[in-house]
Design a protein around this motif. Structure first.
Motif, PDB file in Angstrom:
ATOM      1  N   GLY A 218     -12.498  -0.346  -7.470  1.00 35.44           N
ATOM      2  CA  GLY A 218     -12.447   0.140  -8.981  1.00 35.44           C
ATOM      3  C   GLY A 218     -10.957   0.152  -9.376  1.00 35.44           C
ATOM      4  O   GLY A 218     -10.381   0.887 -10.266  1.00 35.44           O
TER       5      GLY A 218
ATOM      6  N   GLY B  91      -9.680   0.192 -12.956  1.00 35.58           N
ATOM      7  CA  GLY B  91     -10.395   0.988 -13.927  1.00 35.58           C
ATOM      8  C   GLY B  91      -9.170   2.101 -14.245  1.00 35.58           C
ATOM      9  O   GLY B  91      -7.948   2.061 -13.799  1.00 35.58           O
TER      10      GLY B  91
ATOM     11  N   VAL C 145      -9.186   5.161 -13.333  1.00 33.95           N
ATOM     12  CA  VAL C 145      -8.513   6.265 -12.294  1.00 33.95           C
ATOM     13  C   VAL C 145      -7.982   5.266 -11.126  1.00 33.95           C
ATOM     14  O   VAL C 145      -6.854   5.681 -10.681  1.00 33.95           O
TER      15      VAL C 145
ATOM     16  N   SER D 288     -10.926  -5.197  -7.420  1.00 31.91           N
ATOM     17  CA  SER D 288     -11.772  -5.036  -8.733  1.00 31.91           C
ATOM     18  C   SER D 288     -12.622  -6.142  -8.709  1.00 31.91           C
ATOM     19  O   SER D 288     -12.917  -6.762  -7.666  1.00 31.91           O
TER      20      SER D 288
ATOM     21  N   SER E 176     -13.981  -8.115 -11.797  1.00 28.24           N
ATOM     22  CA  SER E 176     -13.443  -9.285 -12.545  1.00 28.24           C
ATOM     23  C   SER E 176     -12.097  -9.122 -13.210  1.00 28.24           C
ATOM     24  O   SER E 176     -11.571 -10.165 -14.061  1.00 28.24           O
TER      25      SER E 176
ATOM     26  N   THR F 142     -22.596  -4.915  -6.464  1.00 23.44           N
ATOM     27  CA  THR F 142     -24.043  -5.296  -6.619  1.00 23.44           C
ATOM     28  C   THR F 142     -24.524  -6.371  -5.612  1.00 23.44           C
ATOM     29  O   THR F 142     -25.754  -6.806  -5.552  1.00 23.44           O
TER      30      THR F 142
ATOM     31  N   SER G 140     -13.877   3.992  -6.055  1.00 18.03           N
ATOM     32  CA  SER G 140     -13.804   4.394  -7.385  1.00 18.03           C
ATOM     33  C   SER G 140     -14.595   3.341  -8.492  1.00 18.03           C
ATOM     34  O   SER G 140     -14.623   3.752  -9.779  1.00 18.03           O
TER      35      SER G 140
ATOM     36  N   GLY H 140     -17.269   1.697 -10.463  1.00 14.58           N
ATOM     37  CA  GLY H 140     -18.548   2.418 -10.877  1.00 14.58           C
ATOM     38  C   GLY H 140     -18.921   2.081 -12.300  1.00 14.58           C
ATOM     39  O   GLY H 140     -18.056   1.378 -13.183  1.00 14.58           O
TER      40      GLY H 140
ATOM     41  N   ILE I  94     -24.761  -0.662  -9.246  1.00  9.86           N
ATOM     42  CA  ILE I  94     -23.384  -0.567  -9.109  1.00  9.86           C
ATOM     43  C   ILE I  94     -23.259   0.785  -8.331  1.00  9.86           C
ATOM     44  O   ILE I  94     -22.585   1.082  -7.326  1.00  9.86           O
TER      45      ILE I  94
ATOM     46  N   SER J  52     -16.577  11.081  -7.515  1.00 12.84           N
ATOM     47  CA  SER J  52     -17.876  11.354  -8.275  1.00 12.84           C
ATOM     48  C   SER J  52     -17.515  11.991  -9.781  1.00 12.84           C
ATOM     49  O   SER J  52     -16.654  11.450 -10.314  1.00 12.84           O
TER      50      SER J  52
ATOM     51  N   TYR K 149     -26.291   8.656 -16.023  1.00 15.94           N
ATOM     52  CA  TYR K 149     -24.878   8.215 -15.371  1.00 15.94           C
ATOM     53  C   TYR K 149     -24.915   9.429 -14.212  1.00 15.94           C
ATOM     54  O   TYR K 149     -24.514   9.220 -12.994  1.00 15.94           O
TER      55      TYR K 149
ATOM     56  N   PRO L  40     -14.097  14.750 -10.705  1.00 19.36           N
ATOM     57  CA  PRO L  40     -13.162  15.032 -11.925  1.00 19.36           C
ATOM     58  C   PRO L  40     -14.090  15.079 -13.130  1.00 19.36           C
ATOM     59  O   PRO L  40     -15.175  14.618 -13.377  1.00 19.36           O
ATOM     60  N   THR L  41     -13.486  16.171 -13.875  1.00 19.54           N
ATOM     61  CA  THR L  41     -14.233  16.052 -15.598  1.00 19.54           C
ATOM     62  C   THR L  41     -13.295  15.085 -16.287  1.00 19.54           C
ATOM     63  O   THR L  41     -12.782  14.074 -15.398  1.00 19.54           O
TER      64      THR L  41
ATOM     65  N   LEU M  79     -10.994  12.545 -17.672  1.00 15.34           N
ATOM     66  CA  LEU M  79      -9.859  12.514 -17.565  1.00 15.34           C
ATOM     67  C   LEU M  79      -9.066  12.240 -19.039  1.00 15.34           C
ATOM     68  O   LEU M  79      -9.526  11.408 -19.954  1.00 15.34           O
TER      69      LEU M  79
HETATM   70  N1  LIG Z   1     -12.406   8.154 -16.368  1.00 18.53           N
HETATM   71  C1  LIG Z   1     -12.964   9.456 -16.046  1.00 18.53           C
HETATM   72  O1  LIG Z   1     -12.666  10.225 -17.275  1.00 18.53           O
HETATM   73  C2  LIG Z   1     -13.840  10.023 -14.967  1.00 18.53           C
HETATM   74  C3  LIG Z   1     -14.283  11.148 -15.021  1.00 18.53           C
HETATM   75  C4  LIG Z   1     -15.437  11.566 -13.974  1.00 18.53           C
HETATM   76  C5  LIG Z   1     -15.599  10.596 -13.103  1.00 18.53           C
HETATM   77  N2  LIG Z   1     -14.884   9.601 -13.038  1.00 18.53           N
HETATM   78  C6  LIG Z   1     -15.335   8.591 -12.139  1.00 18.53           C
HETATM   79  O2  LIG Z   1     -14.101   7.787 -11.491  1.00 18.53           O
HETATM   80  C7  LIG Z   1     -14.663   6.503 -11.277  1.00 18.53           C
HETATM   81  C8  LIG Z   1     -13.630   5.515 -11.689  1.00 18.53           C
HETATM   82  O3  LIG Z   1     -13.851   5.816 -13.169  1.00 18.53           O
HETATM   83  P1  LIG Z   1     -12.913   4.960 -14.266  1.00 18.53           P
HETATM   84  O4  LIG Z   1     -12.749   5.689 -15.375  1.00 18.53           O
HETATM   85  O5  LIG Z   1     -11.749   4.591 -13.525  1.00 18.53           O
HETATM   86  O6  LIG Z   1     -13.962   3.710 -14.517  1.00 18.53           O
HETATM   87  P2  LIG Z   1     -13.782   2.301 -15.457  1.00 18.53           P
HETATM   88  O7  LIG Z   1     -12.398   2.473 -15.906  1.00 18.53           O
HETATM   89  O8  LIG Z   1     -14.904   1.967 -16.373  1.00 18.53           O
HETATM   90  O9  LIG Z   1     -13.337   1.272 -14.333  1.00 18.53           O
HETATM   91  C9  LIG Z   1     -14.712   0.886 -13.578  1.00 18.53           C
HETATM   92  C10 LIG Z   1     -14.163  -0.033 -12.312  1.00 18.53           C
HETATM   93  O10 LIG Z   1     -15.343  -0.282 -11.479  1.00 18.53           O
HETATM   94  C11 LIG Z   1     -15.179  -1.737 -11.280  1.00 18.53           C
HETATM   95  N3  LIG Z   1     -16.629  -2.373 -11.321  1.00 18.53           N
HETATM   96  C12 LIG Z   1     -17.457  -2.349 -12.168  1.00 18.53           C
HETATM   97  N4  LIG Z   1     -18.552  -2.884 -11.749  1.00 18.53           N
HETATM   98  C13 LIG Z   1     -18.353  -3.502 -10.351  1.00 18.53           C
HETATM   99  C14 LIG Z   1     -19.092  -4.362  -9.675  1.00 18.53           C
HETATM  100  N5  LIG Z   1     -20.114  -4.882 -10.094  1.00 18.53           N
HETATM  101  N6  LIG Z   1     -18.333  -4.430  -8.473  1.00 18.53           N
HETATM  102  C15 LIG Z   1     -17.224  -4.207  -8.235  1.00 18.53           C
HETATM  103  N7  LIG Z   1     -16.422  -3.375  -9.134  1.00 18.53           N
HETATM  104  C16 LIG Z   1     -16.995  -2.968 -10.395  1.00 18.53           C
HETATM  105  C17 LIG Z   1     -14.475  -2.275 -12.343  1.00 18.53           C
HETATM  106  O11 LIG Z   1     -13.914  -3.358 -12.252  1.00 18.53           O
HETATM  107  P3  LIG Z   1     -13.799  -4.925 -13.416  1.00 18.53           P
HETATM  108  O12 LIG Z   1     -12.715  -4.005 -14.434  1.00 18.53           O
HETATM  109  O13 LIG Z   1     -13.137  -5.829 -12.522  1.00 18.53           O
HETATM  110  O14 LIG Z   1     -14.970  -4.890 -13.982  1.00 18.53           O
HETATM  111  C18 LIG Z   1     -13.332  -1.237 -12.713  1.00 18.53           C
HETATM  112  O15 LIG Z   1     -12.341  -1.556 -11.734  1.00 18.53           O
HETATM  113  C19 LIG Z   1     -16.099   6.026 -11.666  1.00 18.53           C
HETATM  114  O16 LIG Z   1     -16.681   6.159 -10.444  1.00 18.53           O
HETATM  115  C20 LIG Z   1     -16.341   7.559 -12.580  1.00 18.53           C
HETATM  116  O17 LIG Z   1     -17.737   7.966 -12.347  1.00 18.53           O
HETATM  117  C21 LIG Z   1     -14.229   8.887 -14.078  1.00 18.53           C
END
Ligand SMILES: NC(=O)c1ccc[n+]([C@@H]2O[C@H](COP(=O)([O-])OP(=O)(O)OC[C@H]3O[C@@H](n4cnc5c(N)ncnc54)[C@H](OP(=O)(O)O)[C@@H]3O)[C@@H](O)[C@H]2O)c1
Length: 348
Positions: free
Chosen positions: A12, A15, A17, A47, A49, A65, A89, A91, A105, A128, A152, A175-176, A178
């Motif tokens: 991730g 993303g 995070v 990552s 893609s 996947t 990370s 998801g 995923i 998580s 989710y 995390p809550t 972010l």
């Molecule tokens: N951001 C928040 O506020 C927050 C709060 C609570 C928990 N979280 C948790 O923290 C984690 C990261 O969140 P985030 O906000 O960084 O998420 P995000 O910005 O949506 O990024 C998702 C990441 O997952 C990768 N991904 C998606 N599908 C995939 C696949 N099939 N195979 C491999 N990688 C894949 C994406 O890669 P591509 O870009 O290459 O598709 C991207 O790097 C998550 O698990 C989420 O549940 C986040």
């Protein structure tokens, strides 16, 4: 201690995070590239893609996947031989999708991470969500079956359960929502908090649906990233951490006051909308609103329900995170304000 760097696979990495962790890693000895003396961390940014601009070293494209992450068995084995620690990370983070969309995923992907970590002899640090509190046996009220976050959250809980049952060394960070960096407000992309805040801050919300007494718990992303990296530096491989403010978090009025300050800084006056208990919403008034307003209000209501079902205040490990991982003591309202300012200047 080993003299070679420890290799950390960051899934991730593209993303919100992941990119925050990569930025924070610049402050490590060797800048996350591994060349920082004995035991330094060398991050491998994975990552699916999307390119990862902050990567300090190698990058790899993995598909959570697919068997062998889509690499094929030989490349998977070679990666496992290299990796000492995994930050998981990756998801599917969008809300409101059917349960079967999250499974490949968030659940099966975590199962693949467990298999990989077993092979690598690596500890896993899993990202998580604090929203799993709403599903706990101790939750004061059941979360609605049609809550937009429910599928989710359930997938993240299922992933946590897999890790707990696996017996592999791991931590869970919950995390809550972010927001941007605590000092600069920086974020790689806008998220639900910025989107909703912008809508409310422009005076478009006729009212705010919020359960009585709930807290609005937003944490700057670098607090999470710094804690995760520090846990790895210390070699921690067990524990679960609620990355939230809990009782310290602002209440709904406090949140609206921040939005009013943000509007004022842009020469606007925000007429603060009334806060309405979701149970008391006038359905006829709701029907008269434009579809976009109705859908934004529904999301606000559902997020409020998640907090309500978590007891109104999210559980928190903030005191422990400050003490053990040196997480800075940051005022959440000021961080939220900086995040809004960054989003206004760079994301809209
Ligand atoms: N951001 C928040 O506020 C927050 C709060 C609570 C928990 N979280 C948790 O923290 C984690 C990261 O969140 P985030 O906000 O960084 O998420 P995000 O910005 O949506 O990024 C998702 C990441 O997952 C990768 N991904 C998606 N599908 C995939 C696949 N099939 N195979 C491999 N990688 C894949 C994406 O890669 P591509 O870009 O290459 O598709 C991207 O790097 C998550 O698990 C989420 O549940 C986040």
């Amino acid at each position: 201690m080993s003299t070679r760097p420890r290799t950390v696979l960051l899934t991730g990495a593209s993303g919100v995070v992941g990119r925050s962790i990569l930025r924070e890693s610049r402050g490590l000895p060797g800048g996350g590239g591994g060349d920082g003396g004995p035991g330094a961390l060398r991050l491998v940014a994975a990552s699916h893609s999307t390119a990862v601009p902050e990567a300090p070293g190698p990058t790899v494209s993995l598909d959570m996947t697919a068997d062998w992450f889509g690499l094929g068995a030989d490349a998977w084995e070679a990666l496992a031989a290299e990796v000492d620690v995994v930050i998981h990370s990756a998801g599917l983070t969008e809300w409101g999708l059917p349960a079967e969309r999250y499974r490949p995923i968030n659940i099966d992907g975590t199962r693949r991470i467990i298999e990989f970590a077993e092979r690598a002899g690596a500890a896993v640090h899993f990202m998580s969500t604090a929203f799993v509190a709403a599903l706990a046996d101790t939750a004061p009220a059941p979360l609605g079956a049609d809550n937009v976050c429910r599928n989710y959250i359930s997938s993240k809980q299922a992933a946590e359960d897999l890790l707990a049952d696996s017996g592999i060394p791991h931590t869970v960070f919950r995390p809550t929502n972010l927001v941007g960096d605590s000092t600069t407000g920086w974020t790689s992309q806008g998220q639900i908090v910025q989107l909703m805040s912008d809508w409310i801050g422009r005076g478009r919300a006729p009212f705010i649906p919020a359960h009585p007494g709930i807290r609005m718990d937003f944490v700057p992303q670098d607090l999470l990233s710094g804690a995760v990296l520090r846990a790895i530096e210390l070699g921690d491989d067990k524990g679960d951490f609620w990355v939230t403010y809990g009782e310290e978090a602002m209440d709904v009025d406090g949140c609206l006051q921040v939005l009013a300050r943000h509007a004022a800084a842009r020469g606007r006056t925000l007429r603060i909308p009334p806060v309405v208990d979701p149970d008391g919403i006038d359905q006829e008034e709701l029907e008269r609103l434009p579809p976009m307003s109705r859908s934004y209000l529904a999301v606000l209501r559902d997020v409020s329900e998640v907090t309500w079902c978590s007891g109104g205040v999210l559980p928190t490990s903030m005191p422990e995170l400050r003490e053990r991982y040196g997480v800075p003591n940051v005022d959440d309202t000021e961080a939220y304000l900086r995040s809004l300012a960054y989003a206004a200047a760079h994301l809209s």
